[in-house]
Design an enzyme around this catalytic site. Structure first.
Site, mmCIF file in Angstrom:
data_model
loop_
_atom_site.group_PDB
_atom_site.id
_atom_site.type_symbol
_atom_site.label_atom_id
_atom_site.label_comp_id
_atom_site.label_asym_id
_atom_site.label_seq_id
_atom_site.Cartn_x
_atom_site.Cartn_y
_atom_site.Cartn_z
ATOM 1 N N ARG A 102 -10.825 12.638 5.424
ATOM 2 C CA ARG A 102 -10.232 12.977 4.123
ATOM 3 C C ARG A 102 -10.877 14.256 3.591
ATOM 4 O O ARG A 102 -10.282 15.004 2.843
ATOM 5 C CB ARG A 102 -10.413 11.821 3.135
ATOM 6 C CG ARG A 102 -9.455 10.672 3.383
ATOM 7 C CD ARG A 102 -9.578 9.611 2.295
ATOM 8 N NE ARG A 102 -8.562 8.558 2.440
ATOM 9 C CZ ARG A 102 -8.694 7.484 3.187
ATOM 10 N NH1 ARG A 102 -9.793 7.313 3.909
ATOM 11 N NH2 ARG A 102 -7.739 6.579 3.231
ATOM 12 N N ASP A 152 -5.815 0.152 -1.011
ATOM 13 C CA ASP A 152 -6.997 -0.568 -0.500
ATOM 14 C C ASP A 152 -6.921 -2.049 -0.892
ATOM 15 O O ASP A 152 -7.226 -2.933 -0.091
ATOM 16 C CB ASP A 152 -8.287 0.054 -1.062
ATOM 17 C CG ASP A 152 -8.377 1.540 -0.773
ATOM 18 O OD1 ASP A 152 -7.951 1.948 0.323
ATOM 19 O OD2 ASP A 152 -8.844 2.295 -1.643
ATOM 20 N N GLY A 161 6.306 12.759 2.903
ATOM 21 C CA GLY A 161 6.345 11.437 3.544
ATOM 22 C C GLY A 161 6.059 10.298 2.581
ATOM 23 O O GLY A 161 6.615 9.209 2.711
ATOM 24 N N ILE A 162 5.164 10.520 1.602
ATOM 25 C CA ILE A 162 4.931 9.523 0.548
ATOM 26 C C ILE A 162 5.938 9.740 -0.578
ATOM 27 O O ILE A 162 6.508 8.795 -1.116
ATOM 28 C CB ILE A 162 3.495 9.633 -0.021
ATOM 29 C CG1 ILE A 162 2.451 9.345 1.058
ATOM 30 C CG2 ILE A 162 3.300 8.696 -1.215
ATOM 31 C CD1 ILE A 162 1.024 9.707 0.663
ATOM 32 N N ASN A 172 -5.288 13.051 -1.360
ATOM 33 C CA ASN A 172 -6.645 12.874 -0.842
ATOM 34 C C ASN A 172 -7.405 14.197 -0.753
ATOM 35 O O ASN A 172 -6.790 15.236 -0.670
ATOM 36 C CB ASN A 172 -6.576 12.220 0.537
ATOM 37 C CG ASN A 172 -6.558 10.706 0.438
ATOM 38 O OD1 ASN A 172 -7.271 10.130 -0.376
ATOM 39 N ND2 ASN A 172 -5.732 10.057 1.240
ATOM 40 N N ILE A 185 -2.743 10.534 -6.087
ATOM 41 C CA ILE A 185 -2.725 9.937 -4.746
ATOM 42 C C ILE A 185 -3.310 10.919 -3.725
ATOM 43 O O ILE A 185 -3.892 10.522 -2.724
ATOM 44 C CB ILE A 185 -1.275 9.550 -4.358
ATOM 45 C CG1 ILE A 185 -0.795 8.366 -5.207
ATOM 46 C CG2 ILE A 185 -1.151 9.255 -2.859
ATOM 47 C CD1 ILE A 185 0.683 8.028 -5.036
ATOM 48 N N HIS A 201 -12.215 5.719 -2.554
ATOM 49 C CA HIS A 201 -10.983 5.608 -1.766
ATOM 50 C C HIS A 201 -11.120 6.386 -0.458
ATOM 51 O O HIS A 201 -10.284 7.211 -0.117
ATOM 52 C CB HIS A 201 -9.800 6.123 -2.597
ATOM 53 C CG HIS A 201 -8.469 6.034 -1.887
ATOM 54 N ND1 HIS A 201 -7.925 4.836 -1.478
ATOM 55 C CD2 HIS A 201 -7.591 6.998 -1.514
ATOM 56 C CE1 HIS A 201 -6.757 5.077 -0.874
ATOM 57 N NE2 HIS A 201 -6.533 6.370 -0.887
#
Length: 368
Positions: free
Chosen positions: A139, A202, A64-65, A171, A169, A229
């Site tokens: 997360r 962020d 998805g990313i 998590n 990226i 994060h």
């Protein structure tokens, strides 16, 4: 915005009879005005590409990313080669699809055992691989799955492109970046100047939400976001916002909470259909662009990012404003003057931030 600019600067002029009607031009004038800032940065990128192009890889490129992130990197004039890797069998198809886009980046897709082929000779590796959050998941719940994924991918980097800048990226970033560092150390190739946790989302949320609240132009709004994060470890420094703004206590608390938990807002809105993917892809591509700008020798490239540092007592990793240069991290800056409220936010979250990094280091030691 940026996509439009890139296509315009790469497509040959149309013959006169194909020029768009004047009305169409008028329709887009306001869009052009709003993106003039982005256009200028892209023309700078186009000029720089003549000096140096970069080979980038997206690990987790079918997700998805990963898909929109790969698209944005394919559109970036700095990128001359792009490889897409994922365990999903559609990955070569994702790359084939991207390869039809008329930009200079040669695109190839890899899956299965071809990780090292994907990574060979890469300058920049972006890692969005892993499982997304579902409603009710923290997360931290992602930790056991994503820790193993990050370990294997970073081990591939250690072997195939040990000098690449690695942008994590996946998590929980507060733990996966320390894991990546341990994996690289174990293989004797760790360079703290080349490992980054991507916290740009962020910063982007902070800019967007502050601009909305104050009627500012989001493209001209700056808000440093430091710490980590995840949840309360995300500390927006609203007192340092540019243009300067004053907030009532209620407004400050609401904005701070929304920036800290913006990810939850999206997870909830998608109702089980995923987490923040498009905004994460946008900010991941943006941060990759800034890293490449630094590598290309552009001066004054400073972004908040989660790096190894001794600037903050007790923490080994912390997101701070970092000037990016030809070797990756050039200068890590202090977070500067903060008000009493921000100071307390930092103090209160430090035990969590430290514990999350420690969890990553301990996991890496037990899973060599």
């Amino acid at each position: 915005g940026p996509c439009t600019s890139i296509v315009v600067c790469q497509v040959a002029p149309r013959p006169a009879q194909e020029q768009p009607h004047h009305c169409a031009s008028a329709m887009f004038s306001s869009l052009r005005a709003a993106t003039s800032c982005a256009s200028r940065s892209i023309s700078r990128a186009a000029t720089l590409q003549q000096e140096r192009g970069f080979k980038c890889s997206v690990l987790g490129a079918a997700g998805g990313i990963g898909q929109p992130l790969s698209l944005l990197l394919k559109l970036n004039p700095r990128v001359t080669a792009l490889t897409c890797f994922d365990v999903a069998p559609i990955t070569p198809g994702v790359a084939a699809d991207l390869s039809h886009i008329a930009t200079g980046a040669k695109t190839e897709g890899f899956t299965g055992d071809d990780l090292k082929k994907a990574l060979d000779g890469c300058d920049v590796v972006v890692i969005p691989a892993g499982v997304p959050r579902k409603p009710g998941m923290t997360r931290d719940d992602l930790f056991n799955i994503n820790a193993g994924i990050v370990k294997n991918l970073v081990a591939g980097c250690a072997e195939a492109c040990p000098k690449a800048c690695i942008l994590v990226i996946s998590n929980p970033v507060n733990s996966t970046v320390p894991i990546a560092a341990e994996v690289l150390k174990h293989r004797g190739v760790y360079n703290p100047k080349k490992l980054f946790g991507v916290t740009t989302l962020d910063v982007c949320r902070a800019r967007t939400f502050v601009a909305e609240a104050k009627g500012f132009d989001p493209l001209k709004t700056k808000v440093p976001v430091i710490g980590g994060h995840a949840g309360t470890t995300i500390v927006p420094l609203l007192s340092q916002a540019e243009p300067a703004a004053t907030f009532s206590d209620e407004e400050r608390d609401a904005l701070t909470h929304r920036i800290m938990f913006g990810g939850d807002e999206v997870v909830k809105a998608k109702a089980g259909g995923g987490s923040a993917t498009l905004s994460m892809a946008y900010t991941g591509a943006e941060f990759a662009d800034r890293v490449m700008a630094g590598l290309a020798g552009e001066a004054g490239v400073t972004e908040c990012t989660f790096v190894e540092t001794d600037k903050v007592a007790g923490a080994t990793f912390f997101s701070l404003p970092v000037t990016l240069g030809k070797e990756g991290v050039e200068t890590i800056h202090d977070y500067g003057t903060v008000n009493a409220h921000e100071k307390k936010l930092i103090e209160d979250m430090m035990p969590d931030l430290i514990a999350q990094a420690k969890k990553g280091v301990e996991w890496a030691a037990a899973n060599k």
